[in-house]
Scaffold this motif. Structure first.
Motif, short mmCIF file in Angstrom:
data_model
loop_
_atom_site.label_atom_id
_atom_site.label_comp_id
_atom_site.label_asym_id
_atom_site.label_seq_id
_atom_site.Cartn_x
_atom_site.Cartn_y
_atom_site.Cartn_z
N LEU A 28 0.84 -1.20 0.00
CA LEU A 28 0.00 0.00 0.00
C LEU A 28 0.87 1.25 0.00
CD1 LEU A 28 -2.78 -0.88 2.62
CD2 LEU A 28 -3.04 -0.70 0.14
N PRO A 29 0.43 2.31 -0.78
CA PRO A 29 1.13 3.58 -0.69
C PRO A 29 0.70 4.30 0.59
CG PRO A 29 -0.70 3.80 -2.19
CD PRO A 29 -0.67 2.35 -1.77
N GLN A 53 8.14 7.53 6.59
CA GLN A 53 9.38 8.20 6.19
C GLN A 53 9.18 9.05 4.93
OE1 GLN A 53 11.84 4.72 5.76
NE2 GLN A 53 12.51 4.75 7.92
N ASP A 54 8.48 8.54 3.93
CA ASP A 54 8.22 9.32 2.71
C ASP A 54 7.14 10.36 2.94
OD1 ASP A 54 10.09 7.84 1.31
OD2 ASP A 54 8.61 6.34 0.68
N LEU A 55 6.16 10.02 3.77
CA LEU A 55 5.00 10.90 3.92
C LEU A 55 5.29 12.07 4.86
CD1 LEU A 55 2.08 11.29 3.07
CD2 LEU A 55 1.38 9.89 5.00
N GLU A 59 10.96 9.10 11.15
CA GLU A 59 11.15 7.67 11.38
C GLU A 59 10.00 7.12 12.23
OE1 GLU A 59 13.40 5.83 9.99
OE2 GLU A 59 14.41 7.53 9.03
N PRO A 60 9.60 5.84 12.09
CA PRO A 60 8.51 5.26 12.89
C PRO A 60 8.76 5.38 14.39
CG PRO A 60 9.07 3.82 11.05
CD PRO A 60 10.10 4.88 11.06
N GLU A 61 10.01 5.19 14.82
CA GLU A 61 10.32 5.26 16.24
C GLU A 61 10.02 6.64 16.82
OE1 GLU A 61 12.32 4.26 13.88
OE2 GLU A 61 12.50 2.09 14.20
N VAL A 62 10.30 7.72 15.98
CA VAL A 62 10.04 9.09 16.45
C VAL A 62 8.55 9.30 16.68
CG1 VAL A 62 10.22 11.52 15.87
CG2 VAL A 62 12.10 9.98 15.33
N ILE A 63 7.75 8.78 15.76
CA ILE A 63 6.30 8.94 15.89
C ILE A 63 5.77 8.16 17.08
CG2 ILE A 63 4.07 8.55 14.74
CD1 ILE A 63 5.48 9.04 12.10
N PRO A 105 9.81 19.33 5.91
CA PRO A 105 11.04 20.02 5.46
C PRO A 105 11.13 20.18 3.95
CG PRO A 105 11.56 18.50 7.23
CD PRO A 105 10.11 18.26 6.90
N SER A 106 10.56 19.25 3.19
CA SER A 106 10.65 19.35 1.72
C SER A 106 9.56 20.22 1.12
CB SER A 106 10.57 17.94 1.11
OG SER A 106 9.30 17.36 1.39
#
Length: 718
Positions: A28-29, A53-55, A59-63, A105-106
């Motif tokens: 899944l996207p 990470q793309d969205l 990182e998952p751990e940060v969330i 950031p992007s």
């Protein structure tokens, strides 16, 4: 940890859930998440897929550690809607769906969140959901909205009628805002074009619909419709809009058609004026020019009659050119001597400049003018004067005999410009006639002047012949006399050599002069003779010698002026040539105690020169310097080569001359009579220039204000 968490965190359950979610997340996207919301509202992250990470660029751990950090990425304008949607879903445990913006950031992104909340037994809420990046979709939707808004604005701004028409000719819809239309939308939609349009226009439209649908290409056609505003011109453009349906854009082009017609007439008018002017410039046949003019003007105006009438003192009032419809009377050959009538016509033109009559029955005119119109069946008239300067010469007239006519501004302008062209042609013809007369008179004058000039030339030739005869006769007699004097004086000088005075010597018969001036050679007593010294005889010899040279110079100058100077060129080395010339001049230099320093280089190229002529030139230059300076003069001779020219300079340290004297030194003019040597030397200097010119060179003299002169001359190399 409460019962819910305990059950969720059993080793088997936890591992099975993670494995399941991981397998689903791979295909899944976006990001899959599982969050437990406690009864106190605090969140606990059970699972977050790597798509975060793309969205979210986290990182998952940060969330998992700080789930509230995601809220900080939400666009400030979208936070309120987000919280309200979550509360609404929790209250009734309905599926939650939200779209909004996040700032990473992007850059900014659009995301879509979908989730199904599940109430737990202890009152907690478990959220299983999916977050996807829909930025591309939102951007596409925005562009689509902008495009639709732009197209709508364009359609609203277009004043054209836009119809949707089926293949069988039924009006399905229309857009008529801004268009000039007399029927309402309700009166058109649902009707067939055969019910609303004239049959010829309906047939053209039906055919165009079929071609558009069958070929799939744009079809364009034009037609006319009668309207309350009169007959109007329309242009229709048909394109395929759906199966068996076309979109017809109909535009009112009446104004464009009128402009095109005006431009066409304007182009015809300009062509007519240009061709008329070209005929006038290229031809002097006035009758032909005028006849062509009236013919082409009548064709342009579509008038029944166009003619040119004149009125002047010589020709009176008459018609000189005409083009007329055969169905109406001709005014060709019409003339009148009625001064009052002609004066009335002149006054009308002078007063109005352009006389416009659209209907003679609605115009106040005199009985004579009215009778004239009736005679030639004239119903409307346009008259423009032909002016020659400020004088009225005649008129260019257009008549309509078939009925009244509203003369248009362009037609009036054409007639005015054509009248100017006719005036130019008439003036040109008059000028040509005057020139012909002047040429005839001039030819007679030229013949007379030519005869007089020939007579004068004959007289001058006779004078030259007489001058030549006199010059040769006088020169011959003078030369004979001078040479005789020289022979006698030289013999006398030889006989008196060794004695101091003539008439007192013992070596021969005495020589003297009687009181009456006769020379005596004999044994008369010494007391009766006047003795003559040898110095006097020598000066007499010198004087006769100068006269002989002057006579020779005069004859040579005369020969040069008449036949040209004769030069015998030979290729010679210039330095060698100068050395020989200097050697020949050594006696005259020694006689005058003068010196000459030769600085001419040995390596100068060959020149084509006449050595004898150049020797005379150098002798004349040196003689001039020696005779105008005391003894002891010092000369320096130099030569340079540059650009194919050898420049020779002879400089001395004697007396200087004024610039005027330098400029005139080589001219032929009468010298100062007080200078006994000036005339003969002047002739020699003039001959010097002739010789150098004959060689292709130049000669001159420059002066030093302090002391001395510098003669120079140039010679081209071989």
């Amino acid at each position: 940890m409460d019962e819910t968490l305990k059950s969720l965190h059993t080793s088997n359950c936890q591992q099975d859930s993670i494995n399941l979610l991981s397998r689903v997340a791979v295909n899944l996207p976006g990001m899959i998440f599982q969050v437990l919301q406690r009864r106190d509202g605090s969140p606990f992250v059970l699972y977050v897929s790597s798509g975060c990470q793309d969205l979210f660029e986290l990182e998952p751990e940060v969330i998992q550690v700080d789930f509230q950090g995601l809220l900080k990425l939400i666009h400030p304008q979208d936070i309120k809607i987000l919280t309200e949607s979550i509360s609404a879903s929790v209250n009734i445990f309905s599926p939650w769906r939200w779209e909004g913006r996040i700032i990473t950031p992007s850059g900014m992104k659009w995301i879509q969140c979908t989730c199904q909340p599940q109430r737990q037994a202890n009152g907690d809420c478990l959220w299983d959901g999916l977050v996807m990046d829909i930025t591309d979709q939102k951007q596409a939707e925005e562009k689509l909205r902008e495009s639709e808004a732009r197209y709508k604005a364009i359609l609203d701004a277009i004043p054209d009628l836009i119809f949707r028409i089926s293949r069988d000719g039924k009006y399905l819809d229309l857009k008529s805002e801004g268009a000039n239309i007399t029927l309402s939308k309700e009166e058109i939609v649902g009707k067939n074009l055969w019910e609303l349009l004239p049959r010829d226009v309906a047939a053209i439209t039906q055919e165009a619909i079929a071609k558009t649908l069958d070929s799939g290409t744009l079809q364009t056609y034009e037609y006319q419709l009668p309207t309350p505003l009169g007959v109007r011109d329309y242009e229709a453009r048909l394109v395929v809009s759906a199966p068996d349906e076309v979109l017809a854009i109909v535009r009112d082009i009446t104004q464009r058609k009128q402009v095109e017609a005006q431009l066409h007439l304007s182009a015809q008018r300009d062509r007519l004026l240009t061709e008329s002017l070209a005929r006038i410039r290229s031809s002097l046949k006035l009758d032909q020019i005028l006849q062509t003019t009236v013919t082409e003007v009548r064709q342009f105006l579509q008038a029944d009659r166009v003619f040119i009438g004149i009125n002047n003192a010589k020709l009176k009032g008459r018609t000189i050119a005409e083009s007329v419809d055969p169905n109406y009377p001709s005014v060709s050959g019409w003339s009148t001597n009625d001064e009052a009538y002609l004066q009335e016509l002149q006054n009308l033109l002078k007063t109005n400049l352009v006389r416009v009559i659209e209907d003679i029955r609605q115009t106040t005119i005199s009985p004579k003018v009215k009778a004239h119109f009736q005679k030639f069946k004239t119903r409307a008239s346009l008259t423009v004067p032909i002016m020659l300067g400020d004088k009225l010469f005649g008129a260019l007239i257009a008549n309509q005999c078939s009925g009244p006519r509203n003369w248009q501004p362009m037609e009036i302008d054409l007639l005015q410009q054509m009248s100017e062209q006719v005036a130019i042609a008439i003036q040109q013809s008059l000028i040509h006639q005057e020139l012909a007369e002047l040429n005839t008179n001039l030819e007679h004058q030229v013949q007379e002047r030519t005869a007089q000039l020939q007579q004068k030339m004959q007289e001058i030739e006779e004078l030259h012949r007489v001058k030549d005869v006199v010059l040769h006769t006088v020169a011959h007699d003078l030369r004979t006399s001078v040479m005789g004097n020289l022979m006698v004086l030289q013999n006398l000088l030889k006989r008196g050599l060794g004695n101091g005075d003539w008439g007192l010597g013992n070596s021969g018969p005495p020589l003297g002069i009687r009181g009456n001036g006769d020379w005596v050679l004999g044994k008369e007593s010494a007391q009766s003779l006047i003795p003559v010294s040898s110095s006097i005889i020598e000066r007499m010899i010198q004087g006769n010698d100068r006269q002989l040279k002057m006579i020779d110079s005069l004859l040579e100058i005369h020969s040069c002026e008449k036949e040209g100077i004769s030069i015998k060129r030979e290729p010679v080395q210039f330095s060698t040539l100068m050395e020989g010339v200097i050697a020949d001049l050594e006696p005259i230099l020694r006689q005058n105690q003068a010196t000459l320093k030769n600085l001419i280089p040995k390596d100068l190229p060959l020149v084509m020169a006449d050595a004898n002529r150049l020797q005379k030139v150098l002798a004349s230059l040196l003689t001039h310097s020696l005779q105008h300076n005391p003894p002891g003069l010092n000369f320096t001779m130099k030569a340079t080569f540059e650009a194919g020219i050898i420049r020779t300079q002879i400089q001395h340290n004697g007396m200087a001359m004024s610039k005027l004297e330098c400029d005139r030194l080589f001219d032929l003019y009468v010298r100062d009579p007080q200078d006994c040597c000036s005339t003969s030397i002047g002739l020699k200097m003039y001959l010097c220039r002739k010789v150098i010119k004959a060689h292709g060179g130049e000669i001159g003299v420059t002066t030093n204000h302090k002391r001395g002169l510098a003669f120079w001359f140039t010679l081209p190399v071989n």
